[in-house]
Design a protein around this motif. Structure first.
Motif, short mmCIF file in Angstrom:
data_model
loop_
_atom_site.label_atom_id
_atom_site.label_comp_id
_atom_site.label_asym_id
_atom_site.label_seq_id
_atom_site.Cartn_x
_atom_site.Cartn_y
_atom_site.Cartn_z
N ALA A 183 -16.46 -58.63 3.13
CA ALA A 183 -15.47 -57.96 2.28
C ALA A 183 -16.03 -57.73 0.88
N ASP A 184 -16.76 -58.71 0.34
CA ASP A 184 -17.38 -58.55 -0.98
C ASP A 184 -18.42 -57.42 -0.95
N ALA A 185 -19.23 -57.40 0.09
CA ALA A 185 -20.25 -56.35 0.21
C ALA A 185 -19.59 -54.97 0.33
N LYS A 186 -18.53 -54.87 1.10
CA LYS A 186 -17.82 -53.60 1.26
C LYS A 186 -17.23 -53.15 -0.06
N ALA A 187 -16.63 -54.08 -0.81
CA ALA A 187 -16.04 -53.73 -2.10
C ALA A 187 -17.12 -53.26 -3.07
N LYS A 188 -18.26 -53.92 -3.03
CA LYS A 188 -19.36 -53.55 -3.89
C LYS A 188 -19.85 -52.15 -3.55
N LEU A 189 -20.02 -51.88 -2.26
CA LEU A 189 -20.50 -50.57 -1.82
C LEU A 189 -19.45 -49.48 -2.06
N ASP A 190 -18.19 -49.80 -1.91
CA ASP A 190 -17.12 -48.83 -2.16
C ASP A 190 -17.07 -48.47 -3.64
N GLY A 191 -17.48 -49.37 -4.51
CA GLY A 191 -17.45 -49.13 -5.95
C GLY A 191 -18.57 -48.22 -6.43
N ARG A 192 -19.53 -47.95 -5.60
CA ARG A 192 -20.67 -47.09 -5.98
C ARG A 192 -20.28 -45.67 -6.06
#
Length: 115
Positions: A106-115
């Motif tokens: 979930a953290d990785a997805k949030a990070k990638l979605d923020g790009r």
């Protein structure tokens, strides 16, 4: 979430004592500390005195057999408790691992979605 994961990890790290009462070999459980199962006496019907002596032996055997049976029940219950505790700890460890990997994803997805 962090608190639940910490709790789950602590549960998973709980040391299950190396206690067992009986032994399991080739799919057969047997008690470890109950001694030998007493052998039932034969009834001697050759005479009244022989018969009466036999009944005395039967009463003595019944007491020993009951003690043996009580020991088996106690050991089996102890083993069952250890097995259940170990299985529960393993399940808690697995759940914590699943939660942890889910949180990382979930953290990785949030990070990638923020790009």
């Amino acid at each position: 979430m962090k608190r639940q994961m910490t709790t789950a990890i602590l549960l998973a790290l709980t040391v299950v004592p190396e206690i067992h009462a009986g032994t399991l070999a080739d799919g057969k459980w047997s008690p470890a500390n109950c001694g030998t199962q007493p052998t039932a006496p034969e009834i001697d019907s050759r005479s009244v005195d022989a018969y009466n002596r036999s009944l005395k032996q039967v009463r003595e055997w019944q007491q020993k057999a009951q003690a043996y049976n009580d020991c088996i029940v106690k050991e089996a219950n102890a083993d069952n408790a250890v097995i259940a505790e170990a299985a529960n700890a393993e399940q808690a460890r697995f759940r914590a691992e699943v939660e942890q990997i889910g949180a990382v994803a979930a953290d990785a997805k949030a990070k990638l979605d923020g790009r």
